[in-house]
Design an enzyme around this catalytic site. Sequence first.
Site, PDB file in Angstrom:
ATOM      1  N   GLY A  34       0.838  -1.204   0.000  1.00  0.00           N
ATOM      2  CA  GLY A  34       0.000   0.000   0.000  1.00  0.00           C
ATOM      3  C   GLY A  34       0.869   1.248   0.000  1.00  0.00           C
ATOM      4  O   GLY A  34       0.707   2.150  -0.843  1.00  0.00           O
ATOM      5  N   HIS A  35       1.838   1.290   0.909  1.00  0.00           N
ATOM      6  CA  HIS A  35       2.774   2.422   0.933  1.00  0.00           C
ATOM      7  C   HIS A  35       3.535   2.517  -0.395  1.00  0.00           C
ATOM      8  O   HIS A  35       3.753   3.604  -0.925  1.00  0.00           O
ATOM      9  CB  HIS A  35       3.809   2.241   2.046  1.00  0.00           C
ATOM     10  CG  HIS A  35       3.248   2.188   3.435  1.00  0.00           C
ATOM     11  ND1 HIS A  35       3.203   1.028   4.169  1.00  0.00           N
ATOM     12  CD2 HIS A  35       2.713   3.143   4.231  1.00  0.00           C
ATOM     13  CE1 HIS A  35       2.683   1.276   5.357  1.00  0.00           C
ATOM     14  NE2 HIS A  35       2.368   2.555   5.425  1.00  0.00           N
ATOM     15  N   GLN A  59      -0.182  11.117  17.656  1.00  0.00           N
ATOM     16  CA  GLN A  59      -1.444  10.632  17.105  1.00  0.00           C
ATOM     17  C   GLN A  59      -1.912   9.330  17.756  1.00  0.00           C
ATOM     18  O   GLN A  59      -2.899   8.748  17.314  1.00  0.00           O
ATOM     19  CB  GLN A  59      -1.353  10.492  15.587  1.00  0.00           C
ATOM     20  CG  GLN A  59      -0.465   9.383  15.075  1.00  0.00           C
ATOM     21  CD  GLN A  59      -0.261   9.481  13.568  1.00  0.00           C
ATOM     22  OE1 GLN A  59       0.389  10.394  13.065  1.00  0.00           O
ATOM     23  NE2 GLN A  59      -0.834   8.545  12.828  1.00  0.00           N
ATOM     24  N   GLY A 145      -3.082   7.872   1.169  1.00  0.00           N
ATOM     25  CA  GLY A 145      -3.929   6.753   0.774  1.00  0.00           C
ATOM     26  C   GLY A 145      -5.393   6.991   1.135  1.00  0.00           C
ATOM     27  O   GLY A 145      -5.705   7.492   2.216  1.00  0.00           O
ATOM     28  N   LYS A 147      -7.198   4.728   1.899  1.00  0.00           N
ATOM     29  CA  LYS A 147      -7.455   3.794   3.005  1.00  0.00           C
ATOM     30  C   LYS A 147      -7.825   4.554   4.282  1.00  0.00           C
ATOM     31  O   LYS A 147      -8.714   4.165   5.012  1.00  0.00           O
ATOM     32  CB  LYS A 147      -6.204   2.931   3.212  1.00  0.00           C
ATOM     33  CG  LYS A 147      -6.050   2.286   4.572  1.00  0.00           C
ATOM     34  CD  LYS A 147      -6.733   0.970   4.596  1.00  0.00           C
ATOM     35  CE  LYS A 147      -6.618   0.169   5.866  1.00  0.00           C
ATOM     36  NZ  LYS A 147      -6.042   0.761   7.022  1.00  0.00           N
TER      37      LYS A 147
HETATM   38  P1  AMP Z   1       0.784   4.905   7.727  1.00  0.00           P
HETATM   39  O1  AMP Z   1       2.191   4.419   7.639  1.00  0.00           O
HETATM   40  O2  AMP Z   1      -0.186   3.882   8.207  1.00  0.00           O
HETATM   41  O3  AMP Z   1       0.667   6.231   8.424  1.00  0.00           O
HETATM   42  O4  AMP Z   1       0.339   5.186   6.223  1.00  0.00           O
HETATM   43  C1  AMP Z   1       1.080   6.048   5.392  1.00  0.00           C
HETATM   44  C2  AMP Z   1       0.291   6.315   4.137  1.00  0.00           C
HETATM   45  O5  AMP Z   1       0.048   5.098   3.456  1.00  0.00           O
HETATM   46  C3  AMP Z   1      -1.086   6.951   4.418  1.00  0.00           C
HETATM   47  O6  AMP Z   1      -1.338   7.944   3.438  1.00  0.00           O
HETATM   48  C4  AMP Z   1      -2.014   5.775   4.271  1.00  0.00           C
HETATM   49  O7  AMP Z   1      -3.324   6.142   3.901  1.00  0.00           O
HETATM   50  C5  AMP Z   1      -1.332   5.004   3.161  1.00  0.00           C
HETATM   51  N1  AMP Z   1      -1.772   3.603   3.163  1.00  0.00           N
HETATM   52  C6  AMP Z   1      -1.712   2.727   4.192  1.00  0.00           C
HETATM   53  N2  AMP Z   1      -2.265   1.544   3.835  1.00  0.00           N
HETATM   54  C7  AMP Z   1      -2.685   1.687   2.544  1.00  0.00           C
HETATM   55  C8  AMP Z   1      -3.348   0.832   1.625  1.00  0.00           C
HETATM   56  N3  AMP Z   1      -3.699  -0.415   1.921  1.00  0.00           N
HETATM   57  N4  AMP Z   1      -3.626   1.325   0.385  1.00  0.00           N
HETATM   58  C9  AMP Z   1      -3.294   2.601   0.065  1.00  0.00           C
HETATM   59  N5  AMP Z   1      -2.671   3.455   0.891  1.00  0.00           N
HETATM   60  C10 AMP Z   1      -2.369   3.008   2.125  1.00  0.00           C
END
Ligand code: AMP
Length: 277
Positions: A34-35, A59, A145, A147
């Site tokens: 995803g990242h 957060q 994302g 998500k």
């Molecule tokens: P995080 O590391 O969880 O803070 O996520 C960092 C970025 O990755 C944020 O913009 C999330 O929305 C995005 N992200 C996390 N999981 C996914 C996913 N499955 N699909 C798309 N983007 C994602």
Amino acid sequence: MRVIETIAELREWRRAVGQADVGFVPTMGALHDGHRSLMKLARDRADQLAVSIFVNPLQFGPNEDLAKYPRTLEADLDACRAEGVDLVFAPSVEEMYGPVRLITVGAGRMGTILEGASRPGHFDGVLTVVAKLFNLVKPDFAVFGQKDAQQLACIRRMVADLNFDLDIVAAPIIRDPDGLAMSSRNRYLSPDERTLALTLARALAAGAAQQTPAEILKAAHTVLEQAGSKIEVDYLKLVKASTFDDVRDQLDTDALLLVAARVGSTRLIDNHRLSAR
Ligand code: AMP
């Protein structure tokens, strides 16, 4: 690829790249596909691609998973290298926040509903770190994302209301082949819990196949109920995509069907975008 831990070095890098088109992907690490999809999207457009890896204590609530949040820096750096990232900013908490912190960014009403109701202060923490990162990296665009739909909406609002000079790009949700939305927290799930977690995506798909708001919510609820008490649903909501206000009688605007639920001790979120019908 450069890996930088201090604000001073980051500022130096930013001055050096000058007029280049800078793309930025903020993350908390534990990187998955995803990242990486966000990085690919940014790579296509940017001259210089910066990624931040920072588990932001602001957060996390007092009873959340800050201490046990996965930290996998070496593997994350490999993933960034493979995606052609130019710069990784991976500061310590002390470097980001220093000894004193008086000023934070408030997410307002959007920060108090849904995720914000379950996680008080979460979006204030997100916006504060993202504002700081925007001021440091000075990107021309940043990718987030879909998500984390409410996070994306809060960031868009902050950028508009506080006149940040950059584009916010939304990236689609990346899922495992069986439909589970990828998340750094999926690694907490036992095999049985992971199977149960699929209920979230199935509920959203069942809702999305319906026409009216009442039918959409009923169909999604029915799937969630079939899982019984093994899934503790926090909320299932149909909201207008732009404002996050509830959709009432008619789906006359683009909407998001949002779900949050606890599977075992792991809290998961997912959503599905629905067009007006
Ligand atoms: P995080 O590391 O969880 O803070 O996520 C960092 C970025 O990755 C944020 O913009 C999330 O929305 C995005 N992200 C996390 N999981 C996914 C996913 N499955 N699909 C798309 N983007 C994602």
